[in-house]
Design an enzyme around this catalytic site. Structure first.
Site, PDB file in Angstrom:
ATOM      1  CD  GLU A  61     -23.447  48.505  -9.584  1.00  0.00           C
ATOM      2  OE1 GLU A  61     -22.803  49.152  -8.715  1.00  0.00           O
ATOM      3  OE2 GLU A  61     -24.625  48.156  -9.421  1.00  0.00           O
TER       4      GLU A  61
ATOM      5  CG  HIS B  58       3.837  61.428  -7.523  1.00  0.00           C
ATOM      6  ND1 HIS B  58       3.714  61.408  -8.886  1.00  0.00           N
ATOM      7  CD2 HIS B  58       2.767  62.127  -7.061  1.00  0.00           C
ATOM      8  CE1 HIS B  58       2.613  62.069  -9.248  1.00  0.00           C
ATOM      9  NE2 HIS B  58       2.021  62.517  -8.160  1.00  0.00           N
TER      10      HIS B  58
ATOM     11  CG  HIS C 174     -33.565  52.252 -12.398  1.00  0.00           C
ATOM     12  ND1 HIS C 174     -33.490  53.171 -11.383  1.00  0.00           N
ATOM     13  CD2 HIS C 174     -33.288  51.050 -11.819  1.00  0.00           C
ATOM     14  CE1 HIS C 174     -33.210  52.550 -10.239  1.00  0.00           C
ATOM     15  NE2 HIS C 174     -33.074  51.275 -10.478  1.00  0.00           N
TER      16      HIS C 174
ATOM     17  CG  HIS D 167       1.866  63.210  -2.870  1.00  0.00           C
ATOM     18  ND1 HIS D 167       1.616  61.870  -2.743  1.00  0.00           N
ATOM     19  CD2 HIS D 167       1.124  63.634  -3.929  1.00  0.00           C
ATOM     20  CE1 HIS D 167       0.755  61.501  -3.679  1.00  0.00           C
ATOM     21  NE2 HIS D 167       0.444  62.546  -4.408  1.00  0.00           N
TER      22      HIS D 167
ATOM     23  N   GLY E 203      -5.194  56.854  -0.345  1.00  0.00           N
ATOM     24  CA  GLY E 203      -6.174  57.090  -1.397  1.00  0.00           C
ATOM     25  C   GLY E 203      -6.907  55.815  -1.758  1.00  0.00           C
TER      26      GLY E 203
ATOM     27  CG  LEU F 197      -5.318  56.922  -5.969  1.00  0.00           C
ATOM     28  CD1 LEU F 197      -5.330  58.044  -4.945  1.00  0.00           C
ATOM     29  CD2 LEU F 197      -4.102  56.024  -5.764  1.00  0.00           C
TER      30      LEU F 197
END
Lengths: 703, 703
Positions: free
Chosen positions: B444, B43, B505, B292, B187, B146
């Site tokens: 989380e 990149h 759950h 890119h 990103g 990312l």
């Protein structure tokens, strides 16, 4: 906060309120308290807080006909705070929604009866702990894992735009112009997926989308001050949303005014921040985490009922005045719309019968006639093409026949090869809601949940990203499986074949992860023709999601005149090349890019007079669906000299090669290097595979 | 955009710029172009765009001593845009950073030599495709997926605050006051995890945190207009950040001014939006997606070098003037700080030797002496306690001995029981950075990556949430394993034992998912004493993460006077109860909550004269580390009458029970109902297990 706003404010002050409205709101509250208490588990506080909000929305805004809960142009109501399920069950009960079964037939019974509410959280009830799609009529999506409902709603709103563009004629009554309403909470706002989805909704200017954010300032660990002090409204303005504020969830006039502002806003989505008091009315537990996720307790329920002016010993009470009140109001308001819609549909049926036939197929999850006539075939080619490239061709061939097949990638379409490139398949954008190429941006998690939302609204969506980033979207993969939604998830760059990008980009455990999801069909085709078959299987399934796992690197297109046809993919595993002149001495089982390696080893062994069999096994799940006779034919129980070959972790392969079988797999993360070097380093060579095969033969002979 | 800003603007205008600075910046750019071209992958565009930003930061702000890259109080530089790795390698090369090996020893060679750069993306090089922690000195964290680097940086900044609070004396030179800088891109901004992390950073008022957002408006599918049109700065103001704007990435004076504003901001984190041109300088590819992720091509490289005023045929050129320029400037600027710090450390060593000893232990990943003296033990108890409750007690016992063990839950501490509740363990907050209870909020994904960032800065973090929500944090679980970070991930509510909350759950596939991650130690203890042993194992590991999987429901505390001791956990699996009077006729293998079920079945079989063995198998990974003799002792190869019992999916169990062994597992999602009903429905009963055991015995006898 700290004290409850005056209870008197529960009397709705707008939209022609009445004492009956107050009674209805308190009915929802007390049913929630009673159901949670009886189940001895559940979440009473949020239904108690949001009853006026939900009630006002349903009474005066939600275009939902209780007798026509499958009306395609109904507004969608998403309870993203799924733990507050009793709010939804209460609304479904009071609005007298009629049940529709899995076959789309009316059963004549209510979606949620009072008995159902008494069965809250019990086995096989219509009132499970969290709302479950397909289990309760009127539940538009399964919620509970926070943020998912928010992101689903964006897919639903996008679907409305797309459907409107496709089906609305020039008449006064559009066939599709439904709105999507979401009740969400602090958890939804904190989860990253909601931010991704909100950013996308703002970008697409989804004016048919309204989120009501329950700002109760209480989370499980205590006051949201502990972890959450951002200015949510400012953040959403950054996303391009209109933001409104209602200072008291009990102020139904203010709620109605805000909802009207949403209706009047035509250029962006709307966020309504509603300040509320969790456990509203409970003298000792309001505004505390204790009201969130456990029963209030018999004594506190009495005190709360007293505060509501409710008979404190009456449980599961629905006052007579309330019984048909909400239902009657909703039907009176919505029936004319529904009738106009039916007339418009009939008119459209006459004018454009094919188009309306299409709509009926979409609703029933059926494909167009002849959709699979044009499965592309690929000629044998030793050099071959990457299965991602083949996948792109196949996808385009099918999409040309299935107008409601649409989707896109998380900003990787040039790499995943998933762009629809035929005439008319433009980009889905705020300027063109007819487009079929969705640019999800670098938002894998929202992408998955948005696709689920689209599938809930009759579309056949696909998504695409690199296989390793399936990790970013695991929750919606799981929910697609729970909801039995036929979303197609494309994952390319499926192994160390990724090469130089290295271990962070090389999936190892992801294949097992997909295979582990109950109800997911995972397909890892071996070449271009298996890729075509994989897409065919995925699209022919109407009640389960599929993951199609494709290579970055070129794969030889297997010579099907010499070996077995790719149609074997439909059975999950098949004998691709078999031993000649006797039973096989060893079985090589491969998937995807490793099948060609198996064929090379097979030929090498054959030259040495060793009888091998190659089993191509693109889908464990499909193989498990076959009868035992077929499974034993492919993998004869008496031949345990077996080698599994897959550029992924070992998890699960013992099932097919046995405890003593060999596994040529990845036992570590990969590395950054050219593909050839990686394959040599990790032993994915013909020589090594031949060696392992011979060792297996020797091992079995020695037994 | 559309045209490149005038190239002349590459000449830094601030901070005593010179022609040499321009040369250095263009050296970084051309090295990136050349390395990518030679590797034929990579990149180039972002290093070309951001070279002036990275250079200005390193030259004038980053407190990083090239000869002391392991200085604990160095500023951290995180390249969240990991694909732009050549920018970091170029900076490490030009600043002449010295290598430090895995043992912390100086090797005398550079971290990144010119030869290393020529080996970009080759096997075992110091310059892999994405920056890999532990592979290259100066790489502070592995990036590529990312958003992860962004979230890691929040953990690093939190660690700085915590360390400062613990170790800074009253002197002029604090031992910890480092800053954390991040280069991130579109990103990162789109991924939800960054939003979660930014919200938390704003909440915690982390004034030591600076994100530089490369606003190049180009993503892989094209212009960001396709998918991303939000006002990022406004969003971040919503999070409570200071936001700044630099209109041209080549304007080094403006960059320096913005960085100075960051330094002067003491009450909140800073976002600097830097408008840049991807592939800057490339006449035909600048400002396009083509710059890119692929080589520019030999011709375009020549044209670009010409635009830079560079000899167009010189590859991998580092002009003589540039060779030591950045290094000398950095050393001159930072050396006094480093020396003052060393003096302060020496002084502290005298004043508080125990505290500084602690610091040294933290740096080496060592525990305090006697940290495991106080492993709690639990008396046999048929009623028992939930392993989450036992886990809470054990965690507290260890945390009292290990001051740098800290962590928290994603707003579930009252349910996961992971709160540190002893004197002095307050909440980590903007008001008290000494706190050891971190309130991660309902985030989380960020929680996992923040914990990774803390572990990268000497702390021993733990996180906690419900097992099913491990799905939300899979990417950082994987990265903890790739980076070999000893984070402890606690997952409670580990099965259908969750009960009424229902299928969304109830984890099914999550156990296999954790076990599938190479390098993760997954521990599912059977009772309170195994829970204590599990924590002990987790904390004794310094180079791999652990997942501790705990029950919601009470588990009997096994009578260890009657059965084998819980210390067997350290071997992954052990014979808990064995056949008497002969070899076992059947082996029951269980984990976690199902081990007690196995013991009940064992007793029932014994009463009927059937000789069974119960193997408790809390950790597959630890078992696989044992030698073959031990493994065969626990699971004798000649006894294949086996039943695996686990309230999770079947994936992987064939390895231990064989193709014909029985698996009492979950073959579908769960349901919403009380736990007892669920266990009956899915067959987790003594009767059913006894039946399966008898069938296994019969099957083997019939063979």
């Amino acid at each position: 906060m700290g004290t409850s706003p005056a209870l008197a404010s529960t009397i709705p002050s707008g939209a022609a309120p009445s004492g009956t409205d107050t009674l209805a709101i308190n009915t929802i509250r007390t049913l929630a308290m009673d159901a949670v208490q009886q189940a001895n588990s559940g979440h009473p506080g949020t239904p108690m807080a949001l009853a006026p909000v939900g009630y006002t929305l349903w009474r005066d805004f939600l275009r939902f006909h209780p007798e026509q809960p499958d009306w395609p142009n109904r507004d969608r109501f998403v309870l993203s705070v799924g733990h507050a399920s009793m709010l939804l069950y209460g609304l479904l009960h009071l609005s007298g929604v009629g049940e529709i079964d899995a076959e789309g037939e009316r059963t004549g019974r209510p979606a949620v009866s009072l008995d159902d509410i008494k069965q809250f959280r019990q086995m096989d009830s219509r009132t499970p702990g969290h709302p479950e799609y397909r289990m309760t009529t009127g539940v538009e999506t399964t919620t509970g894992p926070l943020g998912q409902g928010c992101a689903n709603s964006v897919g639903m709103a996008m679907a409305a735009c797309w459907l409107g563009d496709r089906f609305n004629g020039g008449g006064d009554t559009p066939l599709f112009d439904y709105d999507v309403y979401v009740l969400c909470g602090d958890g939804d706002m904190m989860e990253g997926i909601s931010g991704e989805a909100a950013s996308m909704a703002g970008h697409l200017k989804l004016a048919n989308l309204c989120w009501l954010y329950d700002n109760n300032t209480i989370s499980i660990e205590g006051h949201t001050e502990l972890a959450f002090s951002e200015n949510v409204a400012e953040r959403f303005r950054g996303y391009g949303w209109n933001t409104l504020h209602v200072a008291d969830a009990n102020d139904t006039a203010a709620i109605a005014a805000a909802l009207q502002t949403f209706k009047d806003t035509t250029d962006r989505p709307t966020l309504i921040v509603v300040d509320s008091v969790i456990g509203y009315g409970s003298p000792n537990k309001h505004n505390t985490a204790a009201a969130h996720g456990e029963p209030l307790g018999a004594e506190e329920i009495k005190l709360t009922k007293r505060a509501y002016g409710w008979p404190e010993d009456a449980n599961f009470r629905v006052p007579d005045d309330v019984r048909d009140h909400l239902r009657d109001l909703m039907i009176a308001r919505v029936a004319p719309d529904f009738e106009a819609w039916e007339a418009a549909l009939a008119k459209a049926q006459e004018a454009e019968p094919e188009k309306i036939d299409e709509l009926h197929r979409m609703r029933r999850g059926k494909m167009p006639d002849g959709w699979d006539d044009a499965v592309p075939t690929f000629d044998a080619d030793a050099k071959g093409i990457a299965s991602r490239d083949a996948g792109g061709k196949v996808l385009n061939a099918f999409a040309a026949k299935v107008p409601w097949l649409l989707g896109g990638a998380a900003d990787l379409a040039p790499s995943t090869k998933t762009k629809l490139n035929f005439e008319g398949a433009g980009s889905f954008s705020a300027q063109d809601y007819a487009g079929r190429n969705v640019h999800f941006g670098i938002r894998e998690h929202a992408m998955g949940a948005i696709a689920n939302g689209m599938a809930l609204c009759y579309l056949r969506p696909y998504t695409a990203t690199f296989m390793v980033f399936s990790d970013y979207m695991k929750p919606p993969l799981r929910l697609a499986a729970i909801m039995e939604l036929p979303v197609v998830f494309v994952f390319t760059h499926d192994s160390i074949g990724v090469g130089e990008d290295g271990p962070t980009h090389q999936p190892i455990e992801q294949l097992a992860q997909l295979r582990g999801i109950p109800g997911m069909t995972t397909l890892r085709p071996a070449d271009a023709n298996e890729t075509a078959e994989a897409w065919k299987v995925a699209l022919s399934q109407s009640d389960r999601p599929s993951s199609i796992v494709l290579s970055r690197q070129a794969l030889p297109t297997v010579d099907r005149s010499k070996y077995a046809p790719a149609s074997g993919l439909a059975k999950g595993a098949y004998v691709l090349a078999d031993a000649e002149g006797g039973a096989p001495e060893v079985i090589l089982v491969g998937t995807g890019s490793e099948v060609s390696l198996c064929l090379q080893a097979y030929e090498a062994l054959k030259q040495d007079g060793v009888r091998a069999r190659v089993v191509s096994m693109p889908s464990w799940e499909l193989f498990e669906l076959q009868d035992e006779a077929y499974r034993n034919e492919v993998l004869p129980p008496d031949q345990l000299a077996r080698v599994a070959v897959e550029q992924a972790g070992p998890m699960g392969w013992d099932r097919y090669v046995g405890m003593k079988g060999a596994k040529l797999v990845m036992n570590s993360f990969g590395a950054s290097a050219p593909i050839g070097k990686l394959q040599a380093k990790y032993g994915f060579t013909v020589d090594n595979l031949v060696k392992l095969a011979r060792e297996q033969i020797a091992l079995r002979r020695s037994e």
